[in-house]
Structure formats: C-alpha cells, structure tokens
Motif scaffolding. Structure first.
Motif, mmCIF file in Angstrom:
data_model
loop_
_atom_site.group_PDB
_atom_site.id
_atom_site.type_symbol
_atom_site.label_atom_id
_atom_site.label_comp_id
_atom_site.label_asym_id
_atom_site.label_seq_id
_atom_site.Cartn_x
_atom_site.Cartn_y
_atom_site.Cartn_z
ATOM 1 N N ALA A 112 -15.552 -28.785 -25.244
ATOM 2 C CA ALA A 112 -15.707 -28.181 -24.046
ATOM 3 C C ALA A 112 -17.003 -27.746 -23.415
ATOM 4 O O ALA A 112 -17.304 -27.701 -22.445
ATOM 5 N N GLU A 113 -17.877 -27.516 -24.584
ATOM 6 C CA GLU A 113 -19.248 -27.029 -24.087
ATOM 7 C C GLU A 113 -19.911 -28.110 -23.404
ATOM 8 O O GLU A 113 -20.635 -28.007 -22.552
ATOM 9 N N HIS A 114 -19.590 -29.341 -24.004
ATOM 10 C CA HIS A 114 -20.518 -30.517 -23.244
ATOM 11 C C HIS A 114 -19.740 -30.690 -22.090
ATOM 12 O O HIS A 114 -20.712 -31.143 -20.970
ATOM 13 N N ALA A 115 -18.411 -30.578 -21.788
ATOM 14 C CA ALA A 115 -17.903 -30.740 -20.412
ATOM 15 C C ALA A 115 -18.532 -29.859 -19.523
ATOM 16 O O ALA A 115 -18.774 -29.971 -18.387
ATOM 17 N N ASP A 116 -18.562 -28.401 -19.909
ATOM 18 C CA ASP A 116 -19.208 -27.521 -19.062
ATOM 19 C C ASP A 116 -20.706 -27.573 -18.619
ATOM 20 O O ASP A 116 -21.164 -27.463 -17.879
ATOM 21 N N GLN A 117 -21.250 -28.238 -19.755
ATOM 22 C CA GLN A 117 -22.620 -28.729 -19.315
ATOM 23 C C GLN A 117 -22.816 -29.699 -18.338
ATOM 24 O O GLN A 117 -23.698 -29.756 -17.132
ATOM 25 N N MET A 118 -21.871 -30.895 -18.464
ATOM 26 C CA MET A 118 -21.909 -31.901 -17.237
ATOM 27 C C MET A 118 -21.475 -31.165 -15.956
ATOM 28 O O MET A 118 -22.023 -31.700 -14.877
ATOM 29 N N LEU A 119 -20.368 -30.424 -16.038
ATOM 30 C CA LEU A 119 -20.162 -29.707 -14.646
ATOM 31 C C LEU A 119 -21.198 -28.835 -13.880
ATOM 32 O O LEU A 119 -21.575 -29.108 -12.764
ATOM 33 N N ALA A 120 -21.932 -28.221 -14.941
ATOM 34 C CA ALA A 120 -23.174 -27.363 -14.380
ATOM 35 C C ALA A 120 -24.436 -28.570 -13.703
ATOM 36 O O ALA A 120 -24.868 -28.342 -12.739
ATOM 37 N N GLU A 121 -24.497 -29.754 -14.407
ATOM 38 C CA GLU A 121 -25.537 -30.518 -14.049
ATOM 39 C C GLU A 121 -25.143 -31.083 -12.801
ATOM 40 O O GLU A 121 -25.746 -31.697 -11.952
ATOM 41 N N GLN A 122 -23.889 -31.135 -12.442
ATOM 42 C CA GLN A 122 -23.193 -31.837 -11.176
ATOM 43 C C GLN A 122 -22.895 -30.716 -10.114
ATOM 44 O O GLN A 122 -22.348 -30.954 -9.106
ATOM 45 N N ASP A 123 -23.422 -29.541 -10.289
ATOM 46 C CA ASP A 123 -23.211 -28.442 -9.643
ATOM 47 C C ASP A 123 -21.686 -27.981 -9.211
ATOM 48 O O ASP A 123 -21.393 -27.752 -8.131
ATOM 49 N N GLY A 124 -20.912 -28.625 -10.081
ATOM 50 C CA GLY A 124 -19.471 -28.291 -10.143
ATOM 51 C C GLY A 124 -18.800 -29.212 -9.072
ATOM 52 O O GLY A 124 -17.705 -28.947 -9.020
ATOM 53 N N LEU A 125 -19.517 -30.037 -8.637
ATOM 54 C CA LEU A 125 -18.758 -31.003 -7.619
ATOM 55 C C LEU A 125 -18.804 -32.534 -8.062
ATOM 56 O O LEU A 125 -19.294 -32.856 -9.292
ATOM 57 N N CYS A 126 -17.664 -33.179 -7.622
ATOM 58 C CA CYS A 126 -17.667 -34.636 -8.006
ATOM 59 C C CYS A 126 -18.715 -35.398 -8.082
ATOM 60 O O CYS A 126 -19.519 -35.382 -7.150
ATOM 61 N N ALA A 127 -18.917 -36.268 -9.019
ATOM 62 C CA ALA A 127 -20.047 -37.005 -9.241
ATOM 63 C C ALA A 127 -19.937 -38.245 -8.234
ATOM 64 O O ALA A 127 -21.179 -38.796 -7.870
ATOM 65 N N ILE A 128 -19.022 -38.492 -7.400
ATOM 66 C CA ILE A 128 -19.179 -39.572 -6.530
ATOM 67 C C ILE A 128 -19.091 -38.998 -5.169
ATOM 68 O O ILE A 128 -20.120 -39.263 -4.397
ATOM 69 N N ARG A 147 -18.279 -41.016 -18.429
ATOM 70 C CA ARG A 147 -19.219 -41.064 -17.376
ATOM 71 C C ARG A 147 -19.335 -40.130 -16.668
ATOM 72 O O ARG A 147 -20.700 -39.994 -16.259
ATOM 73 N N GLY A 148 -18.740 -39.297 -16.345
ATOM 74 C CA GLY A 148 -18.930 -37.983 -15.565
ATOM 75 C C GLY A 148 -17.418 -37.148 -15.336
ATOM 76 O O GLY A 148 -16.471 -37.723 -15.685
ATOM 77 N N LEU A 149 -17.742 -36.281 -14.312
ATOM 78 C CA LEU A 149 -16.472 -35.452 -13.972
ATOM 79 C C LEU A 149 -16.246 -35.789 -12.208
ATOM 80 O O LEU A 149 -17.262 -35.803 -11.559
ATOM 81 N N LEU A 150 -14.973 -36.086 -11.943
ATOM 82 C CA LEU A 150 -14.852 -36.322 -10.742
ATOM 83 C C LEU A 150 -13.556 -35.742 -10.278
ATOM 84 O O LEU A 150 -12.894 -34.859 -11.095
#
Length: 199
Positions: A112-128, A147-150
């Motif tokens: 969950a920490e890794h997912a939260d870090q990815m979300l922060a890096e994407q500014d909470g928005l979809c990567a596409i 690959r990312g969060l969508l």
C-alpha cells in the motif's frame, strides 16, 4: 485377546497395551513430537457423526452447516468453522497490514505504501488522461509488472484493446482521419443526426 493389537517383537505376539490405551499413547506421543504448532490434529478417539465435522481451532464437533463451503476440499467444506475461519482471516489481514495492503501484495506484488507513492508521483491523477482520479492499478498481464495507476475509463480502454499498442495507434489514426474528413467536407455540407429506430 481381540482388545490387543499384534506386536511381533513380544513373546506372546501381542502389544503390551490394549487398543484404546495404545491409541491414546500414540496420540500423546504424536502431539509431543509435533509440538504446539501442529497440535490441531483430530484425536483418533474422537467420534464424528455423519453430517458433522471437527474444527481444529475450537476443538468442537459441529454440523457441516457451521463450516464455510469450499469446492476444492474433498468434502466440500473448509477445515475451520465459520467463527474460527473469520478469526483466522482477520488475524491474517492484520498481520499483512490490512485488507488493502493484503490485496495489493497478493494481486500485484506491491504494498500500500508503494501504491500511495505512485499516486503522489502522479498527483493523484490517471497516468494516461491526467484528468480523472487514479483509482485502479494497471499491470502488464504477460509479465505481471505494475505500470501505473489509471482511472476507470482508461484502465477499461486498455483492457478492451487487449494491451495492444498497434490497435491503439490504429484507433488514434482512425479518429484523426475521421476529424479530417469532417473538416475537409465541401462548403455548405451539414451533418444530420439520424433518428434512432427501435429494432
């Protein structure tokens, strides 16, 4: 004589202990050998009537309706009764950092920490699309790599295109050609929406 098992090492050919005592001694010896981790073995002397099952955690014999169903088990039911099964499930979730962390680790191999870090890096928005909130983990179905969060729509679109970049490029080309056809229409041409007909 029928109450004693055979023992070829003794002169009379019979065991020193009767059958019932021998079962109890063997069971005690087995529990001592296996230790506290494996002490949930059903006592051999315990009689379980038809339509019932013994729960290793609470040690009670209960009707099969008290056990969760499981098609993979030989008798079609889980090993532990419903209350014990729920207790074990809660303990497992707590041990693994909660249900979200457990799901992410089990399904995608991330925490969950890794997912939260990815979300922060994407500014909470979809990567596409970079418009909608990122709520779904996208992963490569062939390698399992995340690959990312969508958002829901972009994640669904990748699935509909079966993760094939060539189909997605053709779709983009199709949309561009469609826009050019509309803009390149003769002067005065109008596009009329045809009424829908019921089948």
């Amino acid at each position: 004589m029928a109450d004693f098992t055979r023992d070829a090492q003794r002169k009379d050919g019979l065991s020193f202990y009767c059958r019932d005592c021998r079962i109890l001694r063997d069971e005690a010896s087995r529990r001592k050998r296996l230790g506290p981790v494996r002490n949930n073995i059903r006592p051999r002397s315990l009689v379980v009537p038809a339509g019932h099952q013994w729960c290793p955690d609470c040690g009670e014999v209960k009707p099969l309706s008290e056990f969760p169903r499981n098609k993979r088990m030989p008798n079609g039911y889980m090993t532990y009764c419903k209350p014990c099964h729920n207790t074990r499930t809660r303990a497992s979730l707590e041990k693994n950092g909660g249900s979200r962390n457990y799901h992410l680790r089990r399904r995608y191999g991330i925490t969950a920490e890794h997912a939260d870090q990815m979300l922060a890096e994407q500014d909470g928005l979809c990567a596409i699309c970079r418009e909608a909130p990122a709520a779904h983990v996208d992963h490569d179905h062939a390698s399992g790599r995340v690959r990312g969060l969508l958002c829901f729509n972009c994640n669904g679109a990748l699935g509909q295109f079966r993760d094939r970049a060539d189909l997605m490029l053709r779709a983009a080309d199709y949309l561009q050609r469609s826009d050019q056809t509309r803009t390149g229409a003769p002067a005065g041409a109008t596009f009329v929406d045809l009424p829908r007909r019921c089948p």
